[in-house]
Scaffold this motif. Structure first.
Motif, short mmCIF file in Angstrom:
data_model
loop_
_atom_site.label_atom_id
_atom_site.label_comp_id
_atom_site.label_asym_id
_atom_site.label_seq_id
_atom_site.Cartn_x
_atom_site.Cartn_y
_atom_site.Cartn_z
N MET A 166 0.88 -1.16 0.07
CA MET A 166 -0.03 -0.07 0.00
C MET A 166 0.83 1.19 -0.07
N LYS A 167 0.44 2.34 -0.67
CA LYS A 167 1.37 3.60 -0.79
C LYS A 167 1.08 4.17 0.73
N LYS A 168 2.25 4.85 0.93
CA LYS A 168 2.29 5.78 2.26
C LYS A 168 1.90 7.10 1.97
N PHE A 169 1.68 7.82 2.85
CA PHE A 169 1.17 9.17 2.76
C PHE A 169 2.48 10.02 1.95
N LYS A 170 3.58 9.52 2.24
CA LYS A 170 4.70 10.37 1.70
C LYS A 170 4.95 10.14 0.33
N ASP A 171 4.25 9.04 -0.22
CA ASP A 171 4.30 8.54 -1.71
C ASP A 171 3.33 9.40 -2.51
N TYR A 172 2.68 10.26 -1.60
CA TYR A 172 1.70 10.95 -2.51
C TYR A 172 2.12 12.60 -2.67
N LYS A 173 3.30 12.78 -2.20
CA LYS A 173 3.74 14.02 -2.07
C LYS A 173 4.04 14.75 -3.70
N VAL A 174 4.61 13.91 -4.44
CA VAL A 174 4.88 14.30 -5.90
C VAL A 174 3.39 14.35 -6.38
N GLY A 175 2.69 15.59 -6.65
CA GLY A 175 1.27 15.70 -7.33
C GLY A 175 0.50 15.80 -6.07
N ALA A 176 0.88 16.32 -4.94
CA ALA A 176 0.04 16.31 -3.67
C ALA A 176 -1.08 17.37 -3.91
N GLU A 177 -1.04 18.43 -4.68
CA GLU A 177 -2.20 19.24 -4.82
C GLU A 177 -3.34 18.54 -5.32
N LYS A 178 -3.18 17.46 -6.09
CA LYS A 178 -4.34 16.56 -6.69
C LYS A 178 -5.07 16.03 -5.61
N TYR A 179 -4.54 16.13 -4.30
CA TYR A 179 -5.12 15.16 -3.43
C TYR A 179 -5.72 16.02 -2.15
N ILE A 180 -5.58 17.33 -2.29
CA ILE A 180 -6.13 18.35 -1.46
C ILE A 180 -7.81 18.70 -1.93
N THR A 181 -8.42 18.59 -0.76
CA THR A 181 -9.83 19.04 -0.78
C THR A 181 -9.99 20.87 -0.51
N PHE A 182 -10.60 21.45 -1.39
CA PHE A 182 -10.75 22.69 -0.79
C PHE A 182 -12.22 23.00 -0.61
N VAL A 183 -12.37 23.49 0.92
CA VAL A 183 -13.74 23.96 1.17
C VAL A 183 -13.87 25.38 0.86
N ASP A 184 -14.89 25.84 -0.19
CA ASP A 184 -15.11 27.05 -0.57
C ASP A 184 -15.18 28.00 0.40
N TYR A 192 3.73 15.08 8.43
CA TYR A 192 2.63 14.02 8.63
C TYR A 192 2.84 12.67 8.23
N ALA A 193 3.82 12.55 6.98
CA ALA A 193 4.43 11.53 6.65
C ALA A 193 5.26 10.65 7.73
N SER A 194 6.07 11.65 8.54
CA SER A 194 6.72 10.95 9.46
C SER A 194 6.03 10.31 10.66
N LEU A 195 4.70 10.87 10.87
CA LEU A 195 3.77 10.24 11.85
C LEU A 195 3.59 8.76 11.37
N GLU A 196 3.31 8.46 10.23
CA GLU A 196 3.14 6.99 9.77
C GLU A 196 4.20 6.35 9.96
N GLU A 197 5.50 6.79 9.92
CA GLU A 197 6.71 6.02 10.25
C GLU A 197 6.80 5.86 11.59
N TYR A 198 6.41 6.83 12.54
CA TYR A 198 6.50 6.68 13.90
C TYR A 198 5.50 5.82 14.33
N GLY A 199 4.40 5.40 13.53
CA GLY A 199 3.39 4.84 14.31
C GLY A 199 3.63 3.10 13.83
N LEU A 200 4.73 2.81 13.29
CA LEU A 200 4.95 1.72 13.15
C LEU A 200 3.84 0.72 12.19
N ASP A 201 3.09 1.21 11.15
CA ASP A 201 2.01 0.79 10.62
C ASP A 201 0.67 0.61 11.40
#
Length: 287
Positions: free
Chosen positions: A1-19, A257-266
């Motif tokens: 499974m992809k980790k949060f850090k793997d989404y950093k390239v193209g991160a803008e595509k994964y952001i939700t904007f509340v108007d 936030y990516a480091s939190l996933e690493e810290y959480g050990l899965d």
């Protein structure tokens, strides 16, 4: 499974904007909602003999009107004192004792006030913006709850306030949990009511500096507490951070936030709303 850090390239595509509303489009609505508050503030100023006395009079007003008047008081008279500090009536005498000498003199306040029949449009706009604080976070949790119930509602239950409401207190929700720590939601397996996920949701419009560091440290503490609880109780409980908004693109937030996933050990996951379909699976819930 992809980790949060793997989404950093193209991160803008994964952001939700509340108007948000555009300024000054809401000035007319702000005037309709808050003109009477400023008129009341004007009357209280001109019927008081000191700034300290003005605060006492405001503290005697009722409910929502009092809170709005306190916001105006802070802007005109005492920027050192927060509304949270001022709104506890029993603390007003002590606030006056500790901070009263820093209040702007009432005669100067009178000189700064707009005329009674033509209240300050900037203050009305600020009051209008205050009303929406937290609303984007409510939209985030409401949307996530709706998605989760539609996707997993047959087998799992999500508990917590969808929008406004009191946080869940983990010592009251999880048997034997030793800390009175707040959480935004908990996910249970319906078949046996076993807790599987403790969740936290946050919409970041803007973030950086010391606040960013404090957020990261606080989230690490949450992971530590919940991992310790899972180990002691032998329960498969994990941590889920639903975070979204353009603030994630600022500074080191994404890496933090990516480091939190690493810290959480899965046992920890960070998701934006646009990742949940891909990342939150039955396999992860039960892992």
């Amino acid at each position: 499974m992809k980790k949060f850090k793997d989404y950093k390239v193209g991160a803008e595509k994964y952001i939700t904007f509340v108007d948000s509303e555009f300024y000054p489009d809401y000035i007319e609505m702000a005037e309709m909602m808050y003109k009477d508050i400023l008129v009341r503030f004007y009357d209280l100023v001109h019927s008081s003999d000191s700034s300290q006395g003005l605060l006492v009079k405001i503290s005697q007003e009722k409910g929502p009107t009092r809170i709005q008047l306190l916001r105006v008081f802070r802007k005109y008279v005492s920027p050192d004192t927060s509304v949270e500090m001022l709104k506890v009536k029993s603390k007003i005498p002590n606030i006056i004792l500790e901070f009263g000498d820093r209040f702007r003199d009432l005669e100067e306040v009178k000189l700064k006030l707009y005329p009674r029949n033509n209240p300050d449009p900037a203050i009305m706009a600020l009051l209008y913006e205050y009303k929406d604080r937290g609303q984007k976070g409510y939209e985030l949790t409401d949307t996530f709850f709706t998605w989760f119930e539609r996707t997993f509602g047959d087998e799992y239950e999500i508990k917590g306030p969808r929008r406004a409401g009191k946080d869940l207190i983990l010592s009251q929700e999880l048997e034997g949990f030793p800390y009175a720590a707040p959480a935004d939601f908990i996910i249970y397996r319906k078949a046996d009511n076993v807790p599987l996920v403790v969740g936290f949701a946050r919409y970041d419009s803007d973030r950086g500096g010391a606040q960013e560091d404090d957020r990261t440290g606080g989230n690490r503490d949450k992971i530590t507490m919940i991992n310790e609880y899972a180990e002691i109780t032998d329960l498969p409980v994990k941590v889920l951070f639903i975070n979204d908004g353009p603030g994630l693109l600022l500074g080191s937030m994404w890496n933090d936030y990516a480091s939190l996933e690493e810290y959480g050990l899965d046992n920890a996951m960070v998701c934006t709303l646009k990742m949940v379909n891909e990342r939150i699976t039955k396999e992860w819930l039960e892992s």
